[in-house]
Design an enzyme around this catalytic site. Sequence first.
Site, mmCIF file in Angstrom:
data_model
loop_
_atom_site.group_PDB
_atom_site.id
_atom_site.type_symbol
_atom_site.label_atom_id
_atom_site.label_comp_id
_atom_site.label_asym_id
_atom_site.label_seq_id
_atom_site.Cartn_x
_atom_site.Cartn_y
_atom_site.Cartn_z
ATOM 1 C CG ASP A 21 6.497 9.841 0.479
ATOM 2 O OD1 ASP A 21 6.737 8.797 -0.360
ATOM 3 O OD2 ASP A 21 7.351 10.551 0.646
ATOM 4 C CG HIS A 38 4.977 0.237 -3.851
ATOM 5 N ND1 HIS A 38 5.018 1.418 -3.480
ATOM 6 C CD2 HIS A 38 5.886 0.055 -5.003
ATOM 7 C CE1 HIS A 38 5.983 2.018 -4.016
ATOM 8 N NE2 HIS A 38 6.561 1.342 -4.984
ATOM 9 C CG LEU A 132 -15.123 7.700 1.974
ATOM 10 C CD1 LEU A 132 -14.668 9.099 2.491
ATOM 11 C CD2 LEU A 132 -14.077 6.623 2.527
#
Length: 247
Positions: A21, A38, A132
């Site tokens: 955020d 962004h 991962l």
Amino acid sequence: MSFKEKLILDKIPRHIAIIMDGNGRWAAQFGNERTFGHEHGVESVRSVVEGAGEIGVKYLTLYAFSTENWGRPVEEVNALMSLLVQAISNETDELMKSNVRMQVIGDVKSLPEHVQEKLNWSINKLQNNTGLTLVLALSYSSKWEITEAIRQIAADCKSGIVDPANINSELIDSYMNTSGMPDPELLIRTSGECRVSNFLLWQIAYTELYFTPKLWPDFRKEDLFEAIFDYQHRERRFGKTSQQVVS
Ligand code: IPE
Ligand code: IPE
Ligand code: MG
């Protein structure tokens, strides 16, 4: 000494979830459009994925777009979708080299077709990797996920596949988008907001929460290591007494 060097290697969380955020506020600091934030957030994603891989985290779930985010101005939604496609195109080769797998949770079918296609392309390409697992939460909200799970469980009860008497926590887990993953041990939220915004409500029942004022585009792997360091010095009691858990 860096936080990475201070980590206890046999206490690395298997699953870390992040609410990324603060992109809009980061851009505003420079008098720029929200999309500028962004775009820069992608660099943070790259760094954090790299960092998580380096220390052997098994699952990293990133909240990239919520069900509620569909309510943002259409230009911003479109910019986020384009950025997602662009990031996947640019990063998939590197993810391949790093042995990363990819998975998506959320209402994937609500995403534009070209976004779904790009996601599937990348997921297929990375499917045999064993390092991962990068889990992207897209058009995701926990209440949506739980509602869908309940709908499916009810349907399976009706058709006799599930006996209502056998509904337990494990069965509910298996109907979630996160089926097969361990619950996150650690949830990080950047930008100073102290809320969970409809993210993984079922899965974070006993998760350690970590809030940092850093805005997402400023977050790097060293910040991830700091959060894990903090987590490693907490006492997780799971309802028991301190004496019970240390003995
Ligand atoms: C997080 O940053 C990215 C998404 C929710 C897609 P924001 O866009 O929410 O940035 P702020 O919170 O307005 O600063
Ligand atoms: C949460 O951020 C969703 C994502 C990070 C994708 P928001 O910025 O949408 O959350 P609220 O609305 O401030 O709680
Ligand atoms: Mg926000």
